[in-house]
Design a protein around this motif. Structure first.
Motif, PDB file in Angstrom:
ATOM      1  N   ILE A  54     -10.571  -1.663   2.732  1.00 42.32           N
ATOM      2  CA  ILE A  54     -10.315  -1.267   1.371  1.00 42.32           C
ATOM      3  C   ILE A  54      -8.893  -1.687   1.018  1.00 42.32           C
ATOM      4  O   ILE A  54      -7.963  -1.421   1.772  1.00 42.32           O
ATOM      5  CB  ILE A  54     -10.480   0.252   1.209  1.00 42.32           C
ATOM      6  CG1 ILE A  54     -11.923   0.648   1.463  1.00 42.32           C
ATOM      7  CG2 ILE A  54     -10.015   0.677  -0.166  1.00 42.32           C
ATOM      8  CD1 ILE A  54     -12.145   2.141   1.497  1.00 42.32           C
ATOM      9  N   ILE A  55      -8.750  -2.312  -0.118  1.00 41.23           N
ATOM     10  CA  ILE A  55      -7.435  -2.687  -0.635  1.00 41.23           C
ATOM     11  C   ILE A  55      -7.212  -1.922  -1.928  1.00 41.23           C
ATOM     12  O   ILE A  55      -8.023  -1.998  -2.847  1.00 41.23           O
ATOM     13  CB  ILE A  55      -7.350  -4.202  -0.895  1.00 41.23           C
ATOM     14  CG1 ILE A  55      -7.557  -4.965   0.410  1.00 41.23           C
ATOM     15  CG2 ILE A  55      -6.019  -4.549  -1.541  1.00 41.23           C
ATOM     16  CD1 ILE A  55      -7.671  -6.446   0.235  1.00 41.23           C
ATOM     17  N   ASN A  56      -6.136  -1.178  -2.003  1.00 39.18           N
ATOM     18  CA  ASN A  56      -5.804  -0.395  -3.185  1.00 39.18           C
ATOM     19  C   ASN A  56      -4.409  -0.799  -3.643  1.00 39.18           C
ATOM     20  O   ASN A  56      -3.419  -0.457  -2.999  1.00 39.18           O
ATOM     21  CB  ASN A  56      -5.870   1.099  -2.860  1.00 39.18           C
ATOM     22  CG  ASN A  56      -5.642   1.959  -4.084  1.00 39.18           C
ATOM     23  OD1 ASN A  56      -5.743   1.480  -5.206  1.00 39.18           O
ATOM     24  ND2 ASN A  56      -5.335   3.220  -3.866  1.00 39.18           N
ATOM     25  N   ILE A  57      -4.327  -1.523  -4.739  1.00 38.75           N
ATOM     26  CA  ILE A  57      -3.043  -1.977  -5.268  1.00 38.75           C
ATOM     27  C   ILE A  57      -2.696  -1.121  -6.481  1.00 38.75           C
ATOM     28  O   ILE A  57      -3.470  -1.041  -7.426  1.00 38.75           O
ATOM     29  CB  ILE A  57      -3.102  -3.464  -5.667  1.00 38.75           C
ATOM     30  CG1 ILE A  57      -3.428  -4.305  -4.433  1.00 38.75           C
ATOM     31  CG2 ILE A  57      -1.793  -3.897  -6.306  1.00 38.75           C
ATOM     32  CD1 ILE A  57      -3.695  -5.745  -4.730  1.00 38.75           C
ATOM     33  N   ILE A  58      -1.548  -0.488  -6.433  1.00 42.21           N
ATOM     34  CA  ILE A  58      -1.109   0.369  -7.526  1.00 42.21           C
ATOM     35  C   ILE A  58       0.149  -0.258  -8.133  1.00 42.21           C
ATOM     36  O   ILE A  58       1.130  -0.506  -7.421  1.00 42.21           O
ATOM     37  CB  ILE A  58      -0.808   1.789  -7.021  1.00 42.21           C
ATOM     38  CG1 ILE A  58      -2.069   2.400  -6.411  1.00 42.21           C
ATOM     39  CG2 ILE A  58      -0.274   2.652  -8.157  1.00 42.21           C
ATOM     40  CD1 ILE A  58      -1.849   3.718  -5.711  1.00 42.21           C
ATOM     41  N   THR A  59       0.120  -0.520  -9.426  1.00 44.61           N
ATOM     42  CA  THR A  59       1.284  -1.093 -10.098  1.00 44.61           C
ATOM     43  C   THR A  59       1.924  -0.054 -11.004  1.00 44.61           C
ATOM     44  O   THR A  59       1.315   0.947 -11.364  1.00 44.61           O
ATOM     45  CB  THR A  59       0.894  -2.334 -10.929  1.00 44.61           C
ATOM     46  OG1 THR A  59      -0.030  -1.942 -11.946  1.00 44.61           O
ATOM     47  CG2 THR A  59       0.278  -3.405 -10.057  1.00 44.61           C
TER      48      THR A  59
ATOM     49  N   THR B 177      -6.469   0.866 -18.877  1.00 40.22           N
ATOM     50  CA  THR B 177      -5.538  -0.165 -18.407  1.00 40.22           C
ATOM     51  C   THR B 177      -6.258  -1.492 -18.294  1.00 40.22           C
ATOM     52  O   THR B 177      -7.365  -1.560 -17.744  1.00 40.22           O
ATOM     53  CB  THR B 177      -4.968   0.202 -17.021  1.00 40.22           C
ATOM     54  OG1 THR B 177      -4.229   1.419 -17.127  1.00 40.22           O
ATOM     55  CG2 THR B 177      -4.055  -0.886 -16.495  1.00 40.22           C
ATOM     56  N   VAL B 178      -5.624  -2.543 -18.808  1.00 41.18           N
ATOM     57  CA  VAL B 178      -6.127  -3.914 -18.666  1.00 41.18           C
ATOM     58  C   VAL B 178      -4.973  -4.719 -18.099  1.00 41.18           C
ATOM     59  O   VAL B 178      -3.854  -4.671 -18.632  1.00 41.18           O
ATOM     60  CB  VAL B 178      -6.591  -4.501 -20.014  1.00 41.18           C
ATOM     61  CG1 VAL B 178      -7.044  -5.928 -19.848  1.00 41.18           C
ATOM     62  CG2 VAL B 178      -7.691  -3.647 -20.624  1.00 41.18           C
TER      63      VAL B 178
END
Length: 90
Positions: free
Chosen positions: A1-6, A87-88
């Motif tokens: 699982i990859i979870n990228i939070i910006t 969010t886009v």
């Protein structure tokens, strides 16, 4: 699982420019602009470019591993209601 939070666009409401130039980074440039439309729509866009020079071998010749890259992107956050957040990004 990859979870990228910006970072939310509401937290980047400014202009930012970075320039680095050195022996290997020739140059590294980045720019970002954040803003808002009304009270509910926040956005940011960015562009980055870098050019890395060859490393040197033990014989002090070029290693032929230079490379460069350019990229850009955006994020738009919309607070539709107090419970709905859209969010886009790309």
């Amino acid at each position: 699982i990859i979870n990228i939070i910006t970072e939310e666009a509401t937290n980047t409401q400014e202009n930012q420019v970075n320039l680095i130039y050195g022996n290997e980074e020739q140059p590294y440039v980045s720019a970002r602009h954040g803003g808002k439309v009304g009270d509910d729509l926040f956005y940011r866009g960015y562009a980055k470019y870098f050019d890395r020079a060859d490393l040197r071998t033990l014989q002090d010749t070029p290693a032929n591993d230079d490379w460069n890259e350019g990229r850009g992107g955006f994020r738009v956050d919309y607070n539709a209601t107090t419970q709905d957040f859209v969010t886009v990004q790309g």
